[in-house]
Design a protein around this motif. Sequence first.
Motif, PDB file in Angstrom:
ATOM      1  N   UNK A 129       0.721  -1.218   0.024  1.00 39.48           N
ATOM      2  CA  UNK A 129       0.075  -0.098   0.009  1.00 39.48           C
ATOM      3  C   UNK A 129       0.853   1.251  -0.017  1.00 39.48           C
ATOM      4  N   UNK A 130       0.455   2.088  -0.747  1.00 41.08           N
ATOM      5  CA  UNK A 130       1.084   3.577  -0.655  1.00 41.08           C
ATOM      6  C   UNK A 130      -0.042   4.334   0.031  1.00 41.08           C
ATOM      7  N   UNK A 131       0.646   4.857   1.541  1.00 46.77           N
ATOM      8  CA  UNK A 131      -0.212   5.464   2.396  1.00 46.77           C
ATOM      9  C   UNK A 131      -0.171   6.853   2.231  1.00 46.77           C
ATOM     10  N   UNK A 132      -1.367   7.374   2.319  1.00 47.38           N
ATOM     11  CA  UNK A 132      -2.734   6.806   2.970  1.00 47.38           C
ATOM     12  C   UNK A 132      -3.183   5.984   1.781  1.00 47.38           C
ATOM     13  N   UNK A 133      -3.817   4.989   2.000  1.00 50.22           N
ATOM     14  CA  UNK A 133      -4.406   4.065   0.897  1.00 50.22           C
ATOM     15  C   UNK A 133      -5.792   3.809   1.066  1.00 50.22           C
ATOM     16  N   UNK A 134      -6.590   3.265   0.033  1.00 40.41           N
ATOM     17  CA  UNK A 134      -7.796   3.042  -0.092  1.00 40.41           C
ATOM     18  C   UNK A 134      -7.701   1.379  -0.010  1.00 40.41           C
ATOM     19  N   UNK A 135      -8.781   0.646   0.118  1.00 40.50           N
ATOM     20  CA  UNK A 135      -8.722  -0.812   0.648  1.00 40.50           C
ATOM     21  C   UNK A 135      -9.968  -1.316  -0.468  1.00 40.50           C
ATOM     22  N   UNK A 136      -9.822  -2.813  -0.551  1.00 40.10           N
ATOM     23  CA  UNK A 136     -10.757  -3.386  -1.546  1.00 40.10           C
ATOM     24  C   UNK A 136     -10.072  -3.417  -2.880  1.00 40.10           C
ATOM     25  N   UNK A 137     -10.160  -4.797  -3.526  1.00 37.74           N
ATOM     26  CA  UNK A 137      -9.426  -4.874  -4.687  1.00 37.74           C
ATOM     27  C   UNK A 137     -10.506  -5.028  -5.873  1.00 37.74           C
ATOM     28  N   UNK A 138     -11.889  -5.197  -5.471  1.00 37.67           N
ATOM     29  CA  UNK A 138     -12.770  -5.992  -6.600  1.00 37.67           C
ATOM     30  C   UNK A 138     -14.086  -5.147  -6.175  1.00 37.67           C
ATOM     31  N   UNK A 139     -15.162  -5.010  -7.191  1.00 37.66           N
ATOM     32  CA  UNK A 139     -16.706  -4.707  -6.766  1.00 37.66           C
ATOM     33  C   UNK A 139     -17.370  -4.703  -7.976  1.00 37.66           C
ATOM     34  N   UNK A 143     -20.828  -2.739 -14.358  1.00 37.22           N
ATOM     35  CA  UNK A 143     -19.419  -3.457 -14.526  1.00 37.22           C
ATOM     36  C   UNK A 143     -19.018  -4.068 -13.313  1.00 37.22           C
ATOM     37  N   UNK A 144     -18.206  -5.168 -13.411  1.00 35.87           N
ATOM     38  CA  UNK A 144     -17.308  -5.786 -12.518  1.00 35.87           C
ATOM     39  C   UNK A 144     -15.985  -4.937 -12.853  1.00 35.87           C
ATOM     40  N   UNK A 145     -15.355  -4.631 -11.552  1.00 37.00           N
ATOM     41  CA  UNK A 145     -14.308  -3.987 -11.771  1.00 37.00           C
ATOM     42  C   UNK A 145     -13.038  -4.416 -10.930  1.00 37.00           C
ATOM     43  N   UNK A 146     -11.514  -4.288 -11.175  1.00 37.45           N
ATOM     44  CA  UNK A 146     -10.714  -4.438 -10.028  1.00 37.45           C
ATOM     45  C   UNK A 146      -9.997  -3.365 -10.239  1.00 37.45           C
ATOM     46  N   UNK A 147      -9.261  -3.113  -8.751  1.00 33.79           N
ATOM     47  CA  UNK A 147      -8.393  -1.970  -8.651  1.00 33.79           C
ATOM     48  C   UNK A 147      -8.694  -1.467  -7.184  1.00 33.79           C
ATOM     49  N   UNK A 148      -7.403  -0.978  -6.748  1.00 34.02           N
ATOM     50  CA  UNK A 148      -7.217  -0.633  -5.216  1.00 34.02           C
ATOM     51  C   UNK A 148      -8.313   0.388  -4.863  1.00 34.02           C
ATOM     52  N   UNK A 149      -8.950   0.208  -3.780  1.00 36.69           N
ATOM     53  CA  UNK A 149      -9.907   1.345  -3.467  1.00 36.69           C
ATOM     54  C   UNK A 149     -11.394   0.989  -3.674  1.00 36.69           C
ATOM     55  N   UNK A 150     -11.875  -0.226  -3.853  1.00 32.52           N
ATOM     56  CA  UNK A 150     -13.208  -0.477  -4.255  1.00 32.52           C
ATOM     57  C   UNK A 150     -14.261  -0.551  -3.072  1.00 32.52           C
ATOM     58  N   UNK A 151     -13.532  -0.336  -1.731  1.00 33.04           N
ATOM     59  CA  UNK A 151     -14.499  -0.063  -0.533  1.00 33.04           C
ATOM     60  C   UNK A 151     -14.618   1.283  -0.490  1.00 33.04           C
ATOM     61  N   UNK A 152     -15.382   1.770  -1.138  1.00 24.81           N
ATOM     62  CA  UNK A 152     -15.826   3.359  -1.353  1.00 24.81           C
ATOM     63  C   UNK A 152     -17.340   3.756  -2.048  1.00 24.81           C
ATOM     64  N   UNK A 153     -17.688   4.729  -2.069  1.00 23.80           N
ATOM     65  CA  UNK A 153     -18.662   5.238  -2.616  1.00 23.80           C
ATOM     66  C   UNK A 153     -18.584   5.253  -4.201  1.00 23.80           C
TER      67      UNK A 153
END
Length: 323
Positions: A56-66, A85-95
Amino acid sequence: MKSIIFEQTGKPGQILKATEVALPEPGPNEVRVKVIAAPINPSDIMFVQNLYGIRPQLPSGAGFEGVGVVDAVGEGVQIPTGTRVSFSGVGSWSEYALAHEKALVPIPDEISDDLGAQLFVNPFTAYAMVQDSGVPEGGWLLVTAVGSAFGKLVIQLCQMRGINTIGTVRRDDLNEELKALGLTEVINVETENLAARVKQITDGVGVACVLDAVGGHTATEALTCLAKGGTIIIYGLMSMQDPTINAGLLIFRELTIKGFWLTDWMRRVDSQTRQDVAQNVVRLLASGKIQLPVEASYPLDQITEATEHAERPGRRGKILIKP
C-alpha cells in the motif's frame, strides 16, 4: 464522498475507517465507478496488513474488486457511462472508485449485484488454477481449506470437467454442503491422517495436483499426497507458516512446487486468454451453474464489524461492503 482509508498498516478492525474524501476524476483510459457492492477477500485483509504482493502507498484505499455503474470516463475510454461493470483496482470499498478500462468486465442482467461484486478475484483465480493444474477428466485434485469461497468454486468447476476432488476441512459442519456442490471426498485434518486417507481414496496412487492456501503443516502433508510427477500450486499462506520441503520426496517422485498469483497470471497470459476466461466466467455465473453465496452485507460506516465478520471461521458465504 465516503471511502475506507488507512494511514498505517495493521489489523483491519483497528486501522480502517470511513473518511470523507474528494470525488476522484478519471484520467486517460480510466473510468469512475459508482460502487454498488464490494467483497472482503483474504487478499484485501493481507493488503491492509502489508502482507500482500502489492504494497500500500499510504494513505491508501482498500478493497480490490467490486461491482458498480460507470459514472464518468477519461480520455480514450470507449465504454459508455451507465454501464454496469465488475471492476478491479485498489480502493473498491468506497462510494466511488477509479479503475482502468482494461480492468472492467461489463455484466449482463442475469448476473446479480452480489454475484457481480465477486466476479473477478475468486472466479478468475479458480478458473485459471484448474486450467494450470493439468488434471485430466477422471483424475484427482486435492484442495486444502476447501470450505472457502475459492474452494467451493474449484469444486463446481471440477465437477463440470469430470475431475475428482478431495477437500480438507477442520470442522465437519460444511461437509454436506460441500458434497452437494460436487466434492468427491472430504478429509477432516483434525481427526484423520491426510496422507493415509488420500492413499486409500486414490488406491495408493496419490493426486495429480494440490491447490494449497494454508502452508505450514497442511502443505507439508499435502506434498506427500502427490502422485509421481505431481504438482502442488501454492496460492496462499493462511497459517502464516512456511511448509517443510522434503528434498528426497521431490527428487524421487519428480514433484513440482509452483506459486500462483492472479496479478502475475493476468500479466503473463495474452489478451485473448484473458478475454476467454472472462467470457467463460460470466457465462457460468449467468447460467446459474456456479454459486457464490453471500452471508452478510455492511455499510461503509460498519467496516470494523464487516472485517471482523469476514475473518470469523465457519462462514457460509462472502461478506460484502455496500456503500
